[in-house]
Scaffold this active site. Structure first.
Site, short mmCIF file in Angstrom:
data_model
loop_
_atom_site.label_atom_id
_atom_site.label_comp_id
_atom_site.label_asym_id
_atom_site.label_seq_id
_atom_site.Cartn_x
_atom_site.Cartn_y
_atom_site.Cartn_z
CB SER A 1 -1.01 0.06 1.17
OG SER A 1 -2.00 1.09 1.06
CG ASP B 1 -7.81 -1.43 -3.27
OD1 ASP B 1 -8.33 -0.79 -2.56
OD2 ASP B 1 -6.46 -1.52 -3.41
CG HIS C 1 -6.24 -1.41 0.19
ND1 HIS C 1 -5.64 -0.92 -0.83
CD2 HIS C 1 -5.46 -1.21 1.30
CE1 HIS C 1 -4.63 -0.18 -0.26
NE2 HIS C 1 -4.44 -0.47 1.03
#
EC number: 3.1.1.23
Length: 430
Positions: free
Chosen positions: A207, A340, A371
């Site tokens: 991320s 996501d 995610h």
């Protein structure tokens, strides 16, 4: 007679209403859980090269169906929520050694070092340098699960603890981690290179950590020395473009924005206000922080001022890897999920174009996974290891074997023809 007919018709009418309600509920469940969506293999975007063919042949996880848990795994929201709430299931507890690195500005960077639990398949010394997601550190469940798995595959792991993220570690300077500051990650990589001069590096970013990892490699070519490859999972590539999508209600991004802002606000306020105050941050900024309901408001009032950016736009422009990632020349695997809820689909055009232009880049886009979820399982209960964990190690193993064969060819054949000799070797062995 009419009364009798009407009384007999009422139960039938009520039964019809019940069936309609049940049908409506089932329809909503099927739509929300996305149950009709078929399982599929990731869509792979890359140039057709010898290297990409070798990787796809050596990484079956990238070419076979990703199968999430049947009842909830096809919902990006539930995958994301489960990751956010518990990280992983049956989380192991790897034992590492915490290192403290003083920074030039008085900050203290920390990372945890985990030695391998077995020999690598190539018998080489390889270290994964890992950059976690926003506000995360080595004690997070998803990080612990990945580290334990990597250790057992013969990798040493170094995990950055984002500045200000550890609950028992006070700040030693008026600065926290930011979206794209690479100082602490660079200090950790430098330490690993000095402490283990024989080791090769694999860069892994999750991320926000994916943004930092790719930006670090692209900032200076020397940062790519001794790096075998880089893997980035679920990053957004451009904060400037992402901020607009984070204000939309599509896929509930505005709600996620609010929840992430609450966590970030809590993290900032967990440190003493005296340690947060500086010449750039005043009482008015801290007041704005307390009233903030979005990440952008927090970034504007606090985060951008740690490095003296004059505006939010400048902060997002300078800290996004989109302006640096094209300088990365080592093998680069970018992984995202179509469902996501935090990364808008428009942002995925960035890795698509990059994979089309650069032969070292491979972009894998899954249909499901949310995610940072990527849970696998049969019906209800997910497996301890996720698709993401296994793909990163499988890809890295393939890169390590490729490099080992290339070095063997260079030692035994004409160094100027190393690449062509490797091509012939692979064709003969395949």
């Amino acid at each position: 007679l009419n009364a009798v007919v009407e009384s007999k018709g009422l139960p039938a009418m009520f039964n019809g209403m019940k069936l309609a309600v049940v049908a409506a509920v089932l329809y909503v469940i099927v739509r929300c859980l996305n149950l009709k969506s078929p399982n599929a293999a990731p869509r792979i975007m890359s140039q057709d090269t010898l290297h990409s063919r070798y990787l796809l042949k050596s990484c079956p996880m990238l070419t076979k169906e990703y199968i999430p848990p049947l009842l909830w795994g096809k919902s990006g929201h539930l995958q994301t929520a489960l990751y956010g709430k518990m990280g992983r299931v049956y989380t192991p507890t790897p034992h590492g050694l915490r290192k403290f690195l003083p920074m030039p500005d008085g900050a203290t960077a920390t990372f945890d070092l985990f030695e391998p639990l077995g020999a690598h398949t190539t018998e080489d010394d390889v270290t994964m340098v890992i950059c976690p997601g926003i506000g995360n550190h080595s004690e997070k469940n998803y990080v612990r699960t990945f580290v334990d798995y990597s250790q057992r595959q013969g990798y040493r792991c170094a995990v950055l603890n984002h500045l200000g993220a550890l609950p028992d570690m006070e700040l030693t300077s008026p600065r926290m981690f930011t979206y794209g500051c690479t100082w602490e990650f660079g200090a950790m990589v430098g330490y690993i290179k000095r402490a283990f001069p024989q080791t090769s590096l694999v860069v892994v970013g999750f991320s926000l950590g994916g943004n930092i990892a790719c930006k670090f490699l692209g900032e200076n070519r020397s940062n790519q020395e001794r790096v075998l490859c880089c893997v980035s999972v679920c990053q957004g590539y451009s904060a400037l473009r992402a901020q607009e999508t984070f204000l939309e209600w599509d896929q509930c991004r505005r709600l996620y924005n609010f929840l992430l802002a609450g966590k970030m606000k809590k993290l900032i306020l967990s440190h003493s206000l005296s340690s947060m105050s500086s010449s750039n941050i005043g009482d008015a900024d801290l007041t704005k922080l307390c009233a903030a309901t979005s990440l952008m408001q927090i970034d504007d009032s606090i985060m951008r001022k740690f490095h003296g950016y004059g505006s939010l736009r400048e902060y997002y422009e300078k800290e996004s890897c989109v302006h640096y990632i094209h300088n990365v020349s080592v093998p680069l695997l970018l992984v995202n999920s179509s469902d996501d809820p935090l990364v808008h689909r428009s942002l995925l055009a960035i890795p698509c174009r990059l994979a089309e232009k650069k032969p070292n880049v491979m972009f894998a886009l899954t249909e499901h996974g949310g995610h940072m979820g990527f849970f696998e399982g049969a019906v209800l209960f997910p497996q301890p290891l996720t698709w993401m964990d296994k793909v990163i190690v499988e890809y890295t193993n393939a890169i390590c074997h490729w490099e080992r064969k290339e070095k063997a060819c260079q030692r035994t054949r004409n160094p100027n023809r190393g690449f062509h000799q490797l091509s012939s070797t692979l064709k003969l062995s395949g």
